[in-house]
Design a protein around this motif. Structure first.
Motif, PDB file in Angstrom:
ATOM      1  N   PHE A  37       0.842  -1.194   0.000  1.00 27.33           N
ATOM      2  CA  PHE A  37       0.000   0.000   0.000  1.00 27.33           C
ATOM      3  C   PHE A  37       0.881   1.250   0.000  1.00 27.33           C
ATOM      4  CE2 PHE A  37      -2.733   3.200   2.125  1.00 27.33           C
ATOM      5  CZ  PHE A  37      -3.785   3.179   1.221  1.00 27.33           C
ATOM      6  N   HIS A  38       0.530   2.207  -0.865  1.00 28.09           N
ATOM      7  CA  HIS A  38       1.362   3.389  -1.045  1.00 28.09           C
ATOM      8  C   HIS A  38       1.065   4.459   0.010  1.00 28.09           C
ATOM      9  CE1 HIS A  38       2.063   2.363  -5.594  1.00 28.09           C
ATOM     10  NE2 HIS A  38       2.566   1.471  -4.766  1.00 28.09           N
ATOM     11  N   LEU A  39       1.531   4.207   1.239  1.00 30.37           N
ATOM     12  CA  LEU A  39       1.319   5.168   2.328  1.00 30.37           C
ATOM     13  C   LEU A  39       2.010   6.493   2.068  1.00 30.37           C
ATOM     14  CD1 LEU A  39       1.605   3.112   5.652  1.00 30.37           C
ATOM     15  CD2 LEU A  39      -0.353   4.466   4.872  1.00 30.37           C
ATOM     16  N   TRP A  40       3.095   6.449   1.292  1.00 28.43           N
ATOM     17  CA  TRP A  40       3.872   7.667   1.042  1.00 28.43           C
ATOM     18  C   TRP A  40       3.063   8.731   0.309  1.00 28.43           C
ATOM     19  CZ3 TRP A  40       4.377   8.776  -4.125  1.00 28.43           C
ATOM     20  CH2 TRP A  40       4.177   7.712  -5.018  1.00 28.43           C
ATOM     21  N   LYS A  41       1.944   8.329  -0.309  1.00 28.59           N
ATOM     22  CA  LYS A  41       1.084   9.297  -0.978  1.00 28.59           C
ATOM     23  C   LYS A  41       0.298  10.154   0.015  1.00 28.59           C
ATOM     24  CE  LYS A  41       0.428   6.713  -5.299  1.00 28.59           C
ATOM     25  NZ  LYS A  41      -0.562   6.092  -6.225  1.00 28.59           N
ATOM     26  N   PHE A  42       0.204   9.673   1.259  1.00 22.07           N
ATOM     27  CA  PHE A  42      -0.580  10.358   2.273  1.00 22.07           C
ATOM     28  C   PHE A  42       0.260  10.906   3.418  1.00 22.07           C
ATOM     29  CE2 PHE A  42      -2.930   6.817   0.401  1.00 22.07           C
ATOM     30  CZ  PHE A  42      -3.990   7.484  -0.185  1.00 22.07           C
TER      31      PHE A  42
END
Length: 377
Positions: free
Chosen positions: A110-115
């Motif tokens: 999951f791309h947490l770095w986007k948030f």
């Protein structure tokens, strides 16, 4: 910038000068590949095996070749005395390795770095900053050099670097030049190093193929030229077969400019999509014995070979269409020259079981590259 007309315009401004500069730098790439073989002799142990960090040595060769093409400079990545971590070449190497690790972490799961700013995202920003810092020095020097040469009315076409060519184009902004360099250094270096690693692996595990390659290379000993490389059909088949089995970028990313329908599903404009292109290259309907390393399948005059008569989308290691790899010819030429020089001097063995390629955006070998380089007598 990476999508739409602006990107296409930038790409077209790079394609032609890149081909010209590669031709100008051919002899330097040959010399760098010879230097790499000397480096192998230096780092082998008494059993003729290279150390666990051998992939970093391949990175250094890639960087030296790329700096020759883009900057028209030799930065000393393969110097026998080693590479200082505080020097610009050392910082560039460490930055690329660090940024590559960070990209793999950012793209996994999951791309947490986007948030939020995850540790992987912070590492990516930090390492890209290091790369930017080193490359920006060369951009500023190139701009200064161009001004000086103009003042002296010297011939700018004489031995000009790709970086200088791009800076001279009015339609290309300085930040666009940095974008091109970042792509070539970060993505290009990883793709080239990955391919070299797996060519060594597959040839080590297939001695018959290695003997056949050596017999072909022996016919072109001496000063190689570009025509010689094109004549090495089996060598180029080994490269194609490795790219089919272990593509360095097994998943391609695209941004849709228009609505499309695939298998009755409407996918709207603006959707970000992923193609698992490596799955096609493993399908038996396209490649018989698809899991086996068989370079002969790319040769029309071999039993079972099809030459260029194959499904064009069955193997797409460099992508396809307007977003295909810009430096495809450069990568294939560099790898071909390296193989010619390495196998002129060495036989290669690998004794540590099966090696796989990770299924990541930037793939990597799953084991250390502990090859035995046996000096030919």
């Amino acid at each position: 910038l990476r999508y739409g007309p602006d990107w296409e315009k930038l790409r077209k401004s790079v394609e032609q000068p890149l081909q010209k500069v590669v031709s100008q730098q051919f002899d330097k790439i040959v010399a760098i590949s010879e230097e790499f073989t000397e480096r192998i002799l230096t780092i082998r142990n008494k059993q003729e095996e290279v150390p666990n960090y051998f992939k970093n040595e391949i990175y250094k060769w890639c960087l030296e070749c790329l700096c020759s093409v883009t900057l028209n400079k030799k930065l000393g990545f393969l110097d026998l005395c080693g590479l200082s971590s505080t020097s610009d070449p050392g910082r560039l190497l460490d930055g690329l390795i660090g940024a590559t690790k960070a990209i793999r972490k950012c793209e996994y799961g999951f791309h947490l770095w986007k948030f939020m700013e995850t540790p992987a995202w912070k590492a990516l920003v930090r390492n890209c900053g290091i790369i930017d810092g080193v490359l920006d020095k060369h951009i500023q020097r190139a701009m200064s050099n161009l001004r000086e040469r103009k003042d002296k009315r010297s011939n700018l076409d004489n031995n000009i670097s790709l970086l200088e060519v791009l800076l001279l184009k009015e339609e290309v902004a300085a930040e666009d030049v940095m974008t091109v360099l970042l792509d070539m250094f970060l993505i290009g270096i990883n793709a080239t190093a990955h391919t070299v690693a797996f060519i060594f692996y597959h040839l080590a595990r297939n001695p018959r193929c290695q003997i056949k390659l050596y017999e072909e290379i022996r016919q072109f000993e001496g000063n190689l030229n570009k025509e010689d490389v094109n004549k090495m059909k089996y060598l180029n088949a080994c490269i194609k077969e490795t790219l089919r089995l272990d593509p360095p970028i097994p998943i391609l990313s695209r941004h849709l400019n228009n609505d499309i329908v695939i298998n009755h599903y409407l996918i709207p404009k603006g959707t970000h999509i992923l193609f698992a292109t490596h799955l096609n290259s493993m399908r038996e309907e396209y490649f018989e014995d698809a899991l086996k390393f068989k370079p002969e399948r790319w040769l029309a005059n071999e039993l079972g070979g099809f030459g260029n008569d194959f499904q064009v989308f069955a193997s797409m290691p460099f992508g396809h269409g307007p977003k295909a790899c810009l430096a495809k010819e450069l990568v294939e030429l560099e790898i071909a020259l390296l193989l010619a020089k390495v196998f002129q001097k060495f036989k290669i063995e690998y004794n540590y079981g099966d090696m796989q390629s990770s299924n990541e955006l930037l793939a990597s070998p799953t084991k250390p590259l502990k090859f035995r380089f046996i000096h030919r007598i």
